[in-house]
Motif scaffolding. Sequence first.
Motif, PDB file in Angstrom:
ATOM      1  N   ALA A  70      -2.609  11.201  -3.843  1.00 16.17           N
ATOM      2  CA  ALA A  70      -1.939  10.018  -3.306  1.00 16.17           C
ATOM      3  C   ALA A  70      -2.345   9.747  -1.862  1.00 16.17           C
ATOM      4  CB  ALA A  70      -0.419  10.194  -3.402  1.00 16.17           C
ATOM      5  N   SER A  71      -2.601  10.825  -1.098  1.00 14.53           N
ATOM      6  CA  SER A  71      -3.021  10.648   0.298  1.00 14.53           C
ATOM      7  C   SER A  71      -4.403  10.016   0.403  1.00 14.53           C
ATOM      8  CB  SER A  71      -3.011  11.997   1.026  1.00 14.53           C
ATOM      9  OG  SER A  71      -1.730  12.560   1.053  1.00 14.53           O
TER      10      SER A  71
ATOM     11  N   ASP B 143       0.830  -1.207   0.000  1.00 19.12           N
ATOM     12  CA  ASP B 143       0.000   0.000   0.000  1.00 19.12           C
ATOM     13  C   ASP B 143       0.865   1.258   0.000  1.00 19.12           C
ATOM     14  OD1 ASP B 143      -2.270  -1.555   0.045  1.00 19.12           O
ATOM     15  OD2 ASP B 143      -2.419  -1.549   2.233  1.00 19.12           O
ATOM     16  N   THR B 144       1.922   1.243   0.807  1.00 21.81           N
ATOM     17  CA  THR B 144       2.831   2.390   0.842  1.00 21.81           C
ATOM     18  C   THR B 144       3.530   2.572  -0.497  1.00 21.81           C
ATOM     19  OG1 THR B 144       3.214   2.123   3.218  1.00 21.81           O
ATOM     20  CG2 THR B 144       4.852   3.368   1.976  1.00 21.81           C
ATOM     21  N   LEU B 145       4.007   1.470  -1.057  1.00 20.65           N
ATOM     22  CA  LEU B 145       4.684   1.536  -2.352  1.00 20.65           C
ATOM     23  C   LEU B 145       3.743   2.019  -3.443  1.00 20.65           C
ATOM     24  CD1 LEU B 145       7.226   0.991  -4.015  1.00 20.65           C
ATOM     25  CD2 LEU B 145       6.454  -1.379  -4.278  1.00 20.65           C
ATOM     26  N   ALA B 146       2.485   1.562  -3.394  1.00 16.51           N
ATOM     27  CA  ALA B 146       1.509   1.982  -4.400  1.00 16.51           C
ATOM     28  C   ALA B 146       1.257   3.486  -4.331  1.00 16.51           C
ATOM     29  CB  ALA B 146       0.200   1.220  -4.207  1.00 16.51           C
ATOM     30  N   GLY B 147       1.181   4.029  -3.109  1.00 17.44           N
ATOM     31  CA  GLY B 147       0.969   5.464  -2.963  1.00 17.44           C
ATOM     32  C   GLY B 147       2.133   6.279  -3.508  1.00 17.44           C
ATOM     33  N   VAL B 148       3.368   5.841  -3.231  1.00 19.02           N
ATOM     34  CA  VAL B 148       4.547   6.557  -3.718  1.00 19.02           C
ATOM     35  C   VAL B 148       4.631   6.480  -5.241  1.00 19.02           C
ATOM     36  CG1 VAL B 148       7.068   6.608  -3.697  1.00 19.02           C
ATOM     37  CG2 VAL B 148       5.814   6.250  -1.571  1.00 19.02           C
TER      38      VAL B 148
ATOM     39  N   CYS C  31       3.114   6.170   7.472  1.00 22.90           N
ATOM     40  CA  CYS C  31       3.287   5.111   6.473  1.00 22.90           C
ATOM     41  C   CYS C  31       2.954   5.559   5.051  1.00 22.90           C
ATOM     42  CB  CYS C  31       2.412   3.902   6.840  1.00 22.90           C
ATOM     43  SG  CYS C  31       2.879   3.120   8.373  1.00 22.90           S
ATOM     44  N   SER C  32       2.066   6.512   4.908  1.00 21.95           N
ATOM     45  CA  SER C  32       1.632   6.887   3.557  1.00 21.95           C
ATOM     46  C   SER C  32       2.115   8.270   3.136  1.00 21.95           C
ATOM     47  CB  SER C  32       0.099   6.830   3.454  1.00 21.95           C
ATOM     48  OG  SER C  32      -0.490   7.776   4.321  1.00 21.95           O
ATOM     49  N   ALA C  33       2.069   9.242   4.036  1.00 21.92           N
ATOM     50  CA  ALA C  33       2.419  10.609   3.662  1.00 21.92           C
ATOM     51  C   ALA C  33       3.915  10.885   3.804  1.00 21.92           C
ATOM     52  CB  ALA C  33       1.625  11.604   4.515  1.00 21.92           C
ATOM     53  N   LEU C  34       4.542  10.358   4.835  1.00 19.80           N
ATOM     54  CA  LEU C  34       5.967  10.630   5.047  1.00 19.80           C
ATOM     55  C   LEU C  34       6.830  10.141   3.873  1.00 19.80           C
ATOM     56  CD1 LEU C  34       7.847  11.915   7.112  1.00 19.80           C
ATOM     57  CD2 LEU C  34       8.130   9.684   8.172  1.00 19.80           C
TER      58      LEU C  34
END
Length: 232
Positions: free
Chosen positions: A73-74, A32-37, A115-118
């Motif tokens: 992305a957020s 999920d984190t990789l997908a957002g980035v 996990c998602s924004a940083l």
Amino acid sequence: MTGRSQSKPRELALFGHVLRRDLLMARRFGGDTLAGVLFFVLCASLFPLALGPSPALLAKTAPGLIWVCALLASLLSLEKIFQPDLEDGALDQLMLSGLSPAALALAKITAHWLCSALPLLAAALPLLLMFGLPLKSAPLLLGSLALGTMGFSLLGGMGAAIALGARFSSVLLPMLVLPLCTPLLIFGTIACSAPLQGLSPTTGLEFLGAFFCAALPLCPLLAGIGLREACR
């Protein structure tokens, strides 16, 4: 007074437990984190193809484009802040742990931001170079994005809790959160664009800071009410 003083360390310990739990879950399911980035980088990469190779135009529009991509992305992982715990029954157990609903919501929102924004802040540096912005603008861009994404997570967590359990929540959630995030988007872009126009970014940064200070107590409180209603 003694009971209250003894309950505070317990609440802090429970808060830390929930935060660590969500961080470990995010580490275990890191897709999920990789997908957002990747979404953030790919979405921003499309704009130079659409706008053309003009360095002046890319540098002028870069702050607004980066902020729009960060906002979008957020939104990707907002539904997963509370929904998985509601579906497997973990949310009911967390609500009975003794931690207040507002503190529980704040712990999960904090984990979501970490996990998602940083990671988006780290991904914003290559975009800075891609759009031709000077490296000296990096502290301002990253600082404003840090404040802005905190606001996005707080508003998004509040919206996710309010929409929790509702039908078509995946459609309802962006419609609920996007209008609330618009002021952050506007003033964040103003803050980052001001030095390019020879102006001071103080006004935009002050608004972002004031918005965060107002959202920090209010959004978890409203999110806690939403969690309590969803668990009834």
